[in-house]
Design a protein around this motif. Structure first.
Motif, PDB file in Angstrom:
ATOM      1  N   THR A   1       0.843  -1.199   0.000  1.00 17.07           N
ATOM      2  CA  THR A   1       0.000   0.000   0.000  1.00 17.07           C
ATOM      3  C   THR A   1       0.876   1.246   0.000  1.00 17.07           C
ATOM      4  O   THR A   1       0.671   2.191  -0.766  1.00 17.07           O
ATOM      5  N   TYR A   2       1.887   1.222   0.885  1.00 18.82           N
ATOM      6  CA  TYR A   2       2.758   2.387   0.982  1.00 18.82           C
ATOM      7  C   TYR A   2       3.438   2.653  -0.360  1.00 18.82           C
ATOM      8  O   TYR A   2       3.470   3.780  -0.848  1.00 18.82           O
TER       9      TYR A   2
ATOM     10  N   SER B   1       2.476   1.749  -3.298  1.00 20.16           N
ATOM     11  CA  SER B   1       1.569   2.213  -4.353  1.00 20.16           C
ATOM     12  C   SER B   1       1.216   3.688  -4.142  1.00 20.16           C
ATOM     13  O   SER B   1       1.116   4.453  -5.079  1.00 20.16           O
TER      14      SER B   1
END
Ligand code: ADP
Length: 763
Positions: free
Chosen positions: A206-207, A209
């Motif tokens: 997530t980070y 992306s």
């Protein structure tokens, strides 16, 4: 890029070590090797990979130390493994430097760390080994440092490895830390690990992306900015080209308009010199005045367009600031005297007035401000004050104040004044004329000269226009100013000044004081008579011509009537053009000094009067100030003149002017004819137009300078409507000696010819 820290700052050894390491990394992998934002990002990661590689390999060599804590067999085995991995990690920096391939080195790094972490948990106790905790961190490290894909690979590998440990737990365990209880806890333990690993990988992804998206967005913004920048540059270039075209157009137009205007003004001036009826004279004067106004407007517009385009060219010549103020005052003195205004100025004698700068532009500002002050004042005075202060060792800031007692300007209109085409109200234009450009140009000029301009004003009381300019000081002696005259011959004389104007009394008292002479003052005829008869024994009485109640001439009669004062010397202070020799009472005076009073001129006149007085009796001696010299220039300076001008009207104007001075010029109408003429017969002066068909003035001058021998070289004076500094420079470069700007004025021609005559010693 990180900079070497300031050596003055105290740093711990550890900080120093880190700094050195970063600097070394900087040099090892210079930023230029990677372009773009992504590249810079990758480079940062590459540096961390290298740092970890170095750190890990150093740690791995400490492997043998484990022998102290663990059973020998395992420790030895572990040490070998650690040393092999450590050794292989040492290759990373070299490989990265050599190949520049981050993917390759990243893959290698992934494998090395994987083998190290998974291997150590395998050998040190499987699922339950302490080193297995690092298995969680491994995918995180890979996601951040390498790529999301590396993060997923390492996450999946870790999970598979954990499951395998679990399945083959019995066989692979070398150290049993929980002594039989592991069956109870192990599945839960493995499950938690797996969840932990998945969570960590998810967080990492997530980070990453987010980061990628923000990088992409930034890239997009950057691209857009680049585009906007490009468009801006294009429109700036287009605007500059348009301004350039506009100023060129204006310069050309003004040139085109000036040329016929030259004919109008010149012919009108010549006609005024002939016999005319009163009505005809009035008509012609109107034509000339309208021509003059039109010329002022054209000059204003041309100047304004140059100011707008930032194309003001400043000259850098030494000049005397006092002389510049006096010249501006001279030009406007007659206007002030027509309106009965007192025009005065004061520059303290301790102010250095010899400076280097553009005298024409300074004069232009002064003429504009003083002209306005006279225009908008119906009674009272217009005074110019100058003060100075040093800004540094070699520069002086001059502060000019033009003060009037005129109509004033309402406070709410004052800020608009310096904007172009602005007048306080429309009715002023109708009443006084003007373009509304003067102040805008003057303010800009003062700014270009390192200063500024502002105004203070009160309706019905008057205005104070002020401006500053900064000049470098010069040691050059520019002119004979008041400093070079010695007041010694009149030091012992007693002077009385009679003037109703307080400012004049103040300014002159100040002047006399600086010369070391005492000056008595009286503000009216009565007061003067009282002072004179009370036995003050004055040697000179300076009397203002225009005073209320008793004017200067009447006062002089009164003084002459007093028998004991028959020999008292009187000097008349009079405004420009107001003295007439036909006035019988003028014989009461030793001479006149015209207002506005210039200290240098006054002192020179007083010294002259004092020596005259010694030679001749007062009352009978005509003042040298009243003598008119009207000798023909040609008889004083007989010059052979060639006039080169293509425009027929201008030929007539210039030709007639020269004839009026007594010259018989030869006239040709283009450059090539001029070259032929000077080859055929010698001339002292060539008056050369610049723009002509067939051959222009510059080319003709170059040919004359190139073809003729030195002895036959004439003085060449350019006549041009292009009144710019660069044009003047072009003239000098081509070999011309002087320059007259069009419309040609008789005074200019006279002055230039006189100069040539004196130089050639023809008199
Ligand atoms: P113009 O050529 O119209 O005189 P300026 O820019 O020199 O243009 O002046 C703009 C206006 O400022 C004038 O029209 C007048 O209304 C006002 N102004 C300038 N100087 C003075 C002054 N000394 N006293 C009163 N009004 C002034």
């Amino acid at each position: 890029m990180l900079k070497r820290p300031d050596s003055n700052i105290d740093q711990s050894k550890w900080e120093l070590f880190i700094d050195r390491l970063i600097i070394w990394l900087d040099q090892f992998l210079p930023e230029e090797d990677f372009d773009g934002l992504d590249g810079a990002n990758r480079m940062r990661k590459a540096r961390i990979v290298i740092a970890i590689s170095i750190f890990s390999s150093a740690c791995c060599f400490l492997g043998p130390a484990l022998i102290l804590f663990l059973d020998v067999e395992t420790a030895q085995f572990m040490s070998y493994i650690a040393m092999i991995i450590g050794g292989s990690m040492m290759v990373n920096p070299w490989l990265l430097k050599r190949t520049g391939n981050f993917k390759l080195v990243g893959g290698l790094f992934l494998t090395q760390t994987g083998v190290m972490i998974l291997g150590s948990s395998f050998f040190l106790g499987g699922v339950l080994a302490v080193s297995t905790l690092f298995v969680i961190l491994w995918p995180l490290e890979n996601t951040f440092l390498l790529s999301p894909r590396a993060g997923i690979i390492s996450g999946v590998t870790s999970i598979v490895m954990l499951i395998l440990y679990y399945i083959f737990d019995e066989q692979i365990q070398t150290i049993n830390l929980l002594n039989g209880q592991q069956e109870v806890y192990l599945p839960v333990y493995v499950f938690c690990f797996i969840v932990g690993i998945i969570t960590i990988v998810a967080i990492g992804l997530t980070y990453e992306s987010f980061q990628r998206r923000s990088v992409a967005e930034m890239q997009q913004i950057l691209d857009e900015l680049k585009l906007v920048n490009q468009e801006l540059t294009q429109s700036k270039e287009a605007a500059e080209a348009a301004t350039q075209a506009k100023s060129e157009f204006l310069a050309n137009m003004s040139h085109e308009i000036r040329t016929p205007l030259n004919g109008v003004i010149g012919m009108a001036s010549l006609t005024l010199d002939s016999d005319l009826s009163d009505e005809q004279r009035e008509f012609i004067e109107t034509i000339r005045n309208s021509g003059d106004s039109l010329l002022t407007i054209i000059n204003d517009i041309l100047d304004f367009s140059k100011v707008e385009a930032g194309k003001i060219e400043l000259e850098n010549q030494p000049f005397d600031l006092r002389r510049c103020v006096e010249d501006a005052l001279d030009l406007l003195a007659s206007k002030a005297s027509e309106k009965n205004l007192e025009l005065l100025y004061s520059i303290p004698l301790d102010v250095r007035t010899e400076v280097v700068g553009d005298v024409t532009r300074l004069r232009q500002i002064l003429i504009n401000l003083i002209g306005n002050a006279i225009k908008f004042t119906d009674e009272g005075e217009v005074a110019i004050e100058v003060s100075a202060r040093k800004t540094d060792e070699s520069h002086i800031e001059y502060h000019f104040t033009v003060r009037d007692t005129g109509i004033g300007i309402p406070a709410e209109r004052q800020d608009r004044l310096f904007k172009s085409f602005s007048q306080v109200d429309a009715s002023t234009t109708r009443k006084f004329g003007g373009t509304g450009l003067g102040l805008a140009i003057s303010k800009k000029l003062s700014e270009v000269m390192g200063g500024t301009m502002w105004v203070e004003s009160e309706v019905g009381v008057g205005s104070r226009f002020q401006f500053t300019v900064t000049y470098p000081v010069t040691m050059l002696k520019v002119s004979n100013t008041v400093f070079h005259l010695s007041p010694a011959p009149v030091l012992d004389k007693k002077f009385l000044l009679v003037d109703d104007n307080k400012s004049v009394r103040k300014v002159l008292s100040h002047c006399f004081k600086s010369w070391g002479i005492h000056l008595d003052v009286a503000q009216s005829g009565q007061e003067a008579l009282a002072k004179i008869s009370s036995g003050h024994n004055f040697d000179f009485v300076m009397i203002d011509r225009d005073m209320p109640e008793m004017d200067g001439l009447s006062l002089s009669d009164e003084i002459r009537r007093l028998p004991e004062l028959k020999n008292l010397s009187m000097v008349l202070l009079s405004e420009h053009g107001k003295v007439t020799t036909l006035e019988p009472r003028m014989s009461n005076f030793l001479g006149t000094v015209s207002k506005p009073i210039k200290p240098s001129q006054l002192l020179r006149a007083l010294l002259g009067f004092a020596s005259n007085k010694r030679k001749s009796k007062p009352g009978t001696a005509p003042s040298h100030a009243l003598q008119a010299q009207d000798e023909l220039l040609a008889s004083r300076f007989p010059l052979r003149i060639l006039l080169v001008e293509d425009n027929l009207v201008n030929q007539k104007v210039a030709g007639k002017m020269l004839e009026n001075m007594g010259y018989r010029p030869d006239i040709v109408s283009d450059g090539s004819e001029a070259v032929e003429s000077v080859k055929r017969q010698p001339y002292d002066v060539v008056l050369m137009d610049m723009q002509m068909p067939i051959m222009d003035g510059l080319t003709a001058t170059e040919m004359i300078r190139g073809d003729l021998d030195v002895a036959h070289q004439p003085k060449i004076i350019a006549m041009t409507a292009n009144a710019q500094v660069s044009d003047r420079e072009k003239c000098f470069e081509a070999g011309m000696d002087d320059y007259i700007s069009k419309p040609v004025r008789i005074e200019d021609v006279k002055e230039k010819l006189q100069k040539v005559g004196m130089k050639l010693n023809i008199s």
